[in-house]
Design a protein around this motif. Structure first.
Motif, PDB file in Angstrom:
ATOM      1  N   THR A 205       0.848  -1.215   0.000  1.00  0.00           N
ATOM      2  CA  THR A 205       0.000   0.000   0.000  1.00  0.00           C
ATOM      3  C   THR A 205       0.876   1.254   0.000  1.00  0.00           C
ATOM      4  O   THR A 205       0.549   2.250  -0.640  1.00  0.00           O
ATOM      5  CB  THR A 205      -0.965   0.025   1.216  1.00  0.00           C
ATOM      6  N   THR A 209       1.091   4.252  -2.825  1.00  0.00           N
ATOM      7  CA  THR A 209       0.991   5.676  -2.474  1.00  0.00           C
ATOM      8  C   THR A 209       2.159   6.459  -3.073  1.00  0.00           C
ATOM      9  O   THR A 209       1.988   7.512  -3.680  1.00  0.00           O
ATOM     10  CB  THR A 209       1.011   5.828  -0.928  1.00  0.00           C
ATOM     11  N   TRP A 341      -3.796  -4.937   7.482  1.00  0.00           N
ATOM     12  CA  TRP A 341      -3.865  -4.526   6.060  1.00  0.00           C
ATOM     13  C   TRP A 341      -4.934  -3.436   5.892  1.00  0.00           C
ATOM     14  O   TRP A 341      -4.730  -2.466   5.173  1.00  0.00           O
ATOM     15  CB  TRP A 341      -4.238  -5.695   5.156  1.00  0.00           C
ATOM     16  N   SER A 344      -3.619  -0.311   6.964  1.00  0.00           N
ATOM     17  CA  SER A 344      -2.621   0.244   6.029  1.00  0.00           C
ATOM     18  C   SER A 344      -3.303   0.854   4.801  1.00  0.00           C
ATOM     19  O   SER A 344      -2.817   1.848   4.259  1.00  0.00           O
ATOM     20  CB  SER A 344      -1.574  -0.804   5.648  1.00  0.00           C
ATOM     21  N   ILE A 345      -4.443   0.304   4.387  1.00  0.00           N
ATOM     22  CA  ILE A 345      -5.175   0.905   3.249  1.00  0.00           C
ATOM     23  C   ILE A 345      -5.728   2.266   3.675  1.00  0.00           C
ATOM     24  O   ILE A 345      -5.638   3.256   2.934  1.00  0.00           O
ATOM     25  CB  ILE A 345      -6.301  -0.045   2.768  1.00  0.00           C
ATOM     26  N   ALA A 348      -2.976   4.722   3.624  1.00  0.00           N
ATOM     27  CA  ALA A 348      -2.622   5.126   2.255  1.00  0.00           C
ATOM     28  C   ALA A 348      -3.617   6.169   1.751  1.00  0.00           C
ATOM     29  O   ALA A 348      -3.223   7.159   1.133  1.00  0.00           O
ATOM     30  CB  ALA A 348      -2.624   3.901   1.336  1.00  0.00           C
ATOM     31  N   LEU A 349      -4.902   5.958   2.046  1.00  0.00           N
ATOM     32  CA  LEU A 349      -5.914   6.914   1.571  1.00  0.00           C
ATOM     33  C   LEU A 349      -5.718   8.277   2.227  1.00  0.00           C
ATOM     34  O   LEU A 349      -5.804   9.314   1.576  1.00  0.00           O
ATOM     35  CB  LEU A 349      -7.327   6.371   1.864  1.00  0.00           C
TER      36      LEU A 349
END
Ligand code: 57M
Length: 358
Positions: A205, A209, A341, A344-345, A348-349
């Motif tokens: 991720t 990014t 996970w 972590s997404i 990233a957003l």
């Protein structure tokens, strides 16, 4: 290599003009890295098993890990090989930033390899002594920082996310800052790599990014529109980031719970260092604390645990890094992994939103 060869023939074959586009080469690099890791993965697992390069498990860890003894490790060689090959084939090798990123990645890969090799092949459980390892890591990070500092076009300002034009010129301190980001990221990924797929998910991720950051920071029009620092030539790093993302995806096929192989230090250290140096080159160093939020939390959990134990003789977590705490609370391993996970997404957003929120 393949890029310059094919692109040089564009006048004879108009279709080859498509190699001009970074986006096209990034997709090809991603597919190449994925294909290479799928093709080589089973062979590597067989080789590691034949040579008995298997993980030793510490008995003081969560009991669920004892059954993992002997799992082939040093799978990071697969990630390194496929991402470096894809980058060499599809990135513009006349771009100095591509070489900075490759050299840092290979340098940290060599440090990780030496450590794994000492532990596994030579049976020295301590591996390379911590101080020697850290000295080598800083030597690589400082060399990369020095190269950028003396590069005529590189700007040594540190930019703050969320604020337009907020920056400070670090001057020569920039070299130290670059080294701290690279070494910090490498060790944070290493600490996180303690459950199947736990580190590679957030690595992917974060690579995504930074692939986006590299693409927009290297494009004058997008950089001006988004009011982010423009770094001429850094767009090529989105090809490296795409290769990293899909080399990671290929590795995850084999590292998914229950893992058929671990990455070892030869994977964790260079992957973290690669992300760190791309963060430096794209001038998005501070946002790495957000994009790599999982790595930050894992590292903070160790700092807090060690600090608390030294000061108060009491632990904050059942065991640090924090993924062990959740294991000891009884969360099943796949649940911890998938939840990390998800975090972590989200990280990233939030990191990507800094492009527009300023
Ligand atoms: C790497 N390595 C894994 C595998 C992987 C200061 C202290 C917090 C350091 C920390 C530490 O040593 N971290 C470094 C963690 C190991 O994985 C190998 O290492 C490579 C990465 N470098 O690729 O080759 C084990 O992790 C498990 N694993 C998986 N799946 C994977 O895909 O299950 C790894 C990858 C593997 C396997 O069991 O053997 C590791 O954890 O050792 N130390 C610790 O993390 C230790 N924590 C601790 O001592 N906490 C103390 C203090 C110091 C904070 C406390 O809480 O009081 C724990 N680790 C272990 N046992 N193994 C605790 C005890």
């Amino acid at each position: 290599m393949l890029y310059s060869f094919l692109y040089s023939m564009r006048d004879s074959y108009g279709v080859l003009n498509v190699f001009r586009y970074i986006s096209f080469r990034a997709v090809l690099a991603a597919l190449t890295a994925l294909l290479v890791s799928f093709l080589i993965g089973p062979w590597l697992i067989r080789r590691l098993t034949d040579r008995q390069i298997g993980q030793q498990i510490r008995e003081d860890g969560p009991s669920g890990h004892l059954s993992k003894a002997g799992t082939p490790t040093m799978g990071g060689t697969l990630i390194l090989f496929s991402m470096i090959l894809a980058t060499l084939l599809l990135a513009d090798l006349s771009n100095p930033y591509v070489w900075v990123v490759l050299m840092v990645t290979i340098g940290f890969g060599a440090v990780g390899f030496a450590d794994d090799y000492q532990k596994l092949a030579l049976g020295n459980s301590r591996g390379v002594p911590g101080k020697t390892r850290l000295a080598c890591e800083f030597a690589i990070g400082l060399s990369a920082g020095a190269f950028l500092f003396w590069h005529p076009d590189f700007d040594t300002r540190l930019y703050f996310p969320f604020f337009k034009n907020a920056s400070i010129d670090l001057g020569p301190l920039y070299i130290a800052m670059a080294a701290v980001v690279v070494v910090g990221a490498a060790n944070a990924v290493n600490l996180t790599d303690g459950l199947d797929g736990l580190a590679i998910g957030p690595v992917m991720t974060t690579a995504f990014t930074y692939g986006v950051f590299a693409y927009v920071a290297g494009n004058l029009r997008y950089a001006e529109y988004l009011q982010i620092p423009y770094v001429a030539g850094v767009g090529e790093l989105s090809i490296f980031a795409a290769a990293l993302l899909c080399a990671g995806l290929g590795f995850l096929w084999f590292n998914a719970y229950p893992a058929m192989m671990f990455m070892g230090d030869v994977g964790a250290l260079p992957l973290g260092a690669a992300i760190g140096i791309v963060a430096v080159l794209t001038k998005h160093e501070i946002v790495l604390l957000v994009a790599g939020g999982v790595f930050v939390v894992e590292t903070l959990s160790v700092i807090l645990q060690v600090g608390s134990f030294k000061l108060r003789r009491k632990r904050i977590f059942r065991m640090a890094p924090i993924h062990h705490h959740f294991e000891l609370l009884g969360w099943p391993e796949p649940q911890i992994i998938v939840r990390f996970w998800i975090v972590s997404i989200i990280c990233a957003l939030v990191a990507l939103s800094t492009l527009k929120l300023r």
